[in-house]
Design an enzyme around this catalytic site. Structure first.
Site, PDB file in Angstrom:
ATOM      1  N   SER A 241      61.336 -45.251 -14.329  1.00 38.28           N
ATOM      2  CA  SER A 241      60.541 -44.143 -14.573  1.00 38.28           C
ATOM      3  C   SER A 241      61.297 -43.325 -15.678  1.00 38.28           C
ATOM      4  CB  SER A 241      60.459 -43.459 -13.402  1.00 38.28           C
ATOM      5  OG  SER A 241      59.565 -42.548 -13.491  1.00 38.28           O
TER       6      SER A 241
ATOM      7  N   SER B 282      54.691 -38.728 -12.727  1.00 38.30           N
ATOM      8  CA  SER B 282      55.088 -39.964 -13.063  1.00 38.30           C
ATOM      9  C   SER B 282      54.120 -40.867 -13.318  1.00 38.30           C
ATOM     10  CB  SER B 282      56.216 -40.350 -12.743  1.00 38.30           C
ATOM     11  OG  SER B 282      57.498 -39.596 -13.617  1.00 38.30           O
TER      12      SER B 282
ATOM     13  N   LYS C  48      52.724 -42.562 -16.403  1.00 44.26           N
ATOM     14  CA  LYS C  48      53.397 -43.421 -17.255  1.00 44.26           C
ATOM     15  C   LYS C  48      52.400 -44.985 -17.113  1.00 44.26           C
ATOM     16  CE  LYS C  48      57.856 -41.772 -16.905  1.00 44.26           C
ATOM     17  NZ  LYS C  48      58.354 -41.039 -15.725  1.00 44.26           N
TER      18      LYS C  48
END
Length: 376
Positions: free
Chosen positions: A117, A62, A65
């Site tokens: 997230s 993640s 991102k």
């Protein structure tokens, strides 16, 4: 006090002071990390203070991102409303529970993406820009190459769910994060600890997944990640005493180890380094007395409590630590020799005088020519 107790007391005192001296003696040792790859940089100088497998290509999860977030902020209109597709609601993993046909402000999607997230927020952002995740991924790769100059990463989606062709390096993520944290909107979002979320499918308070915002003094963000193929990944920025550091850890065996490794990196940076400003006013001399200056003011990171020597090698300034290692190197601008300037100035004056002398001679000759021409 009995005679028998004296040796025991002396032993306790010895152990106390020896343990402190050992701690101080090891204060400059580099941290021993369990993460497979890691890097620590000073944001302002860009210098690398620590690295471990910094160019090894690995799965980011993640922390992907970070790229999606800074792109949305820089290239989109944050006031635009995005319509949520059915495909967006079906994305796996962590979500902010977007509902099909719901319209959400782009800025809100970025907040859901970076604070909670939300993978679905990432997909919605991708469709807003490019119509699909794959189209947006191509745009991500162009963005990081053109804007940041990194070459060892490849992104295939906006959220970091596993794909064998979706990879990055600790170095690249440090450079991406350094770039992103220059944006005030991005910096504010990744530093937000909690936010009220009032979506059609979810009304709650979302909390930042980066726990060091609460647990480590000076942390300002940025993003954590996990999928089984990547292990635990973490990108962290922190500020203390005028220094700003970014630490990246990849493939830690657990969330705890990712945080422990990051804390060790930040401790190492703040405890052992400081910032120094190099001014454009200072003149540097080499062995032949040639004079140099730097073109623009710049910040360098140097070890604390060390004598740093300055040398001129060729036309570059070299900062050398006590152990003989090169800490910093910067090309300089050579200044003109003052004596050469004086000679040039004198030559110019002589040339002016010569020109004036020639002009008077020409005027005199021209006068006599006129006299001869007009004689009856």
């Amino acid at each position: 006090m009995s005679k028998k107790s004296i040796p025991i007391l002396l032993l306790i005192i010895f152990l106390f002071f020896s343990s402190n001296s050992i701690s101080l003696a090891h204060s400059k040792e580099k941290p021993n990390l369990l993460s497979e790859a890691a890097i620590l940089i000073d944001v302002k100088s860009g210098q690398i203070l620590y690295d471990k497998n910094p160019k090894k290509q690995m799965y980011p999860a993640s922390i992907t991102k970070i790229v999606t977030g800074i792109m949305a902020i820089e290239e989109g209109n944050l006031n635009d409303f995005v319509s949520v597709s059915k495909e967006t609601t079906e994305v796996h993993g962590t979500r902010v529970y977007l509902v099909e046909n719901e319209t959400v402000e782009l800025k809100r999607l970025v907040q859901g993406l970076l604070i909670n997230s939300g993978n679905d927020a990432g997909t919605a952002i991708a469709e807003y820009f490019s119509g699909s995740e794959s189209g947006f991924a191509a745009r991500m790769n162009d963005f990081v190459k053109a804007k940041i100059g990194i070459i060892d990463s490849n992104f295939t989606n906006p959220h970091g769910l596993f794909d064998e062709n979706h990879y990055t390096t600790a170095y690249d993520m440090a450079m991406i994060s350094q770039y992103a944290m220059k944006n005030d909107i991005f910096k504010k979002i990744v530093g937000t600890k909690e936010l009220n979320w009032n979506g059609e499918g979810w009304q709650t308070t979302i909390y930042n997944h980066h726990r060091m915002l609460w647990d480590y003094e000076g942390v300002t963000g940025i993003k954590n990640g996990y999928v089984s193929q990547s292990g635990f990944t973490l990108v962290t920025s922190a500020e203390r005493d005028g220094m700003e550091l970014i630490a990246v850890t990849l493939n830690a065996p657990s969330s705890r180890y990712a945080y422990d490794d990051t804390a060790a990196l930040l401790d190492y940076g703040f405890n052992n380094f400081s910032s120094k400003m190099l001014s454009t006013d200072k003149v540097y001399l080499d062995e032949s007395k040639n004079r140099y200056k730097i073109e623009t003011p710049m910040i360098v990171t140097i070890p604390k409590n060390e004598e740093i020597s300055e040398n001129i090698r060729g036309n570059s300034l070299i900062l050398i630590g006590e152990d003989g290692s090169v800490i910093f190197e910067q090309e300089l601008r050579k200044l003109a020799d003052p004596s050469e300037k004086q000679e040039t100035k004198q030559s110019s004056l002589n040339e002016v005088k010569t020109n004036e002398h020639d002009l008077w001679i020409w005027k005199i000759l021209h006068f006599f020519n006129l006299c001869n021409f007009t004689r009856p």
